[in-house]
Motif scaffolding. Structure first.
Motif: not given
Length: 206
Positions: A89-95, A102-104, A110-120
């Motif tokens: 939440q602190s790193r990605f405002s979209i979360v 949003w659709d499910r 969105i969550m999967l993309t944010c997790i991948i970016l976090h890992n990177m």
């Protein structure tokens, strides 16, 4: 909307356990206090009055020492999970934004993309480890070191039974529905976890 979007009403409308009730969730079995349990669970706070088998809550106004120990451990682990999500939440405002629009499927991406970016980001910020550092990490776990997040993408090569309106599949659906909401299973799991944690603490002190 004010007063109607509390946690209990949101839970009643939530698709959180849809895969469990339809039989599409991964099969889970674990043993606690020498007893077998077949449902995964979430750590929840006291605001959820529902005594479901899929929730493990802390114990308010504890009197027994082992209940107090369990509540402290449950709240500690729950805070760890909340902190992990707080990082996203602190790193990605979209979360941090509202999810209702949003659709499910979009939320999943969105969550999967944010997790991948976090890992990177973690991989980029993490210093290069030498072989000696890796060996020392295996011998002594460093809990302060950031960990990569993993995502379960579902089983491969598994055919699920269709979910239809016929009596056979509907009966299975209702059986799983009531299994999730079983108050006895909730109490049994909580008591097993309390005794298991208390026994572990006693063994460590010995």
């Amino acid at each position: 909307m004010t007063g109607s979007c509390n946690d209990l009403n949101v839970l009643a409308k939530s698709p959180l356990f849809d895969e469990v009730t339809t039989g599409r969730a991964p099969h889970i079995q674990f043993q606690v206090n020498n007893k077998i349990h077949n449902l995964g669970y979430y750590l929840a706070d006291g605001i959820y009055s529902a005594r479901w088998a899929t929730f493990v809550k802390s114990i308010p106004k504890t009197t027994r020492p082992k209940d107090l120990k369990f509540s402290q451990a449950q709240e500690g682990y729950r805070m760890d999970v909340e902190r992990c999500f707080g990082i996203l939440q602190s790193r990605f405002s979209i979360v941090r934004g509202a999810a209702r629009g949003w659709d499910r499927e979009d939320l999943q991406y969105i969550m999967l993309t944010c997790i991948i970016l976090h890992n990177m980001i973690i991989e980029d910020e993490r210093p290069d480890d030498s072989d000696e550092d890796l060996e020392s990490d295996e011998e002594e776990e460093n809990n302060m070191k950031p960990r990569l997040t993993t995502v379960w993408e579902g089983p491969t090569g598994v055919d699920f039974d269709p979910v239809g309106r016929d009596g056979y599949h509907f009966n299975g659906f209702m059986d799983r529905y009531f299994t999730i909401r079983c108050a006895n299973s909730h109490s049994n799991l909580q008591e097993d976890l309390i005794d298991h944690l208390w026994n572990i603490q006693g063994d460590m002190e010995i």
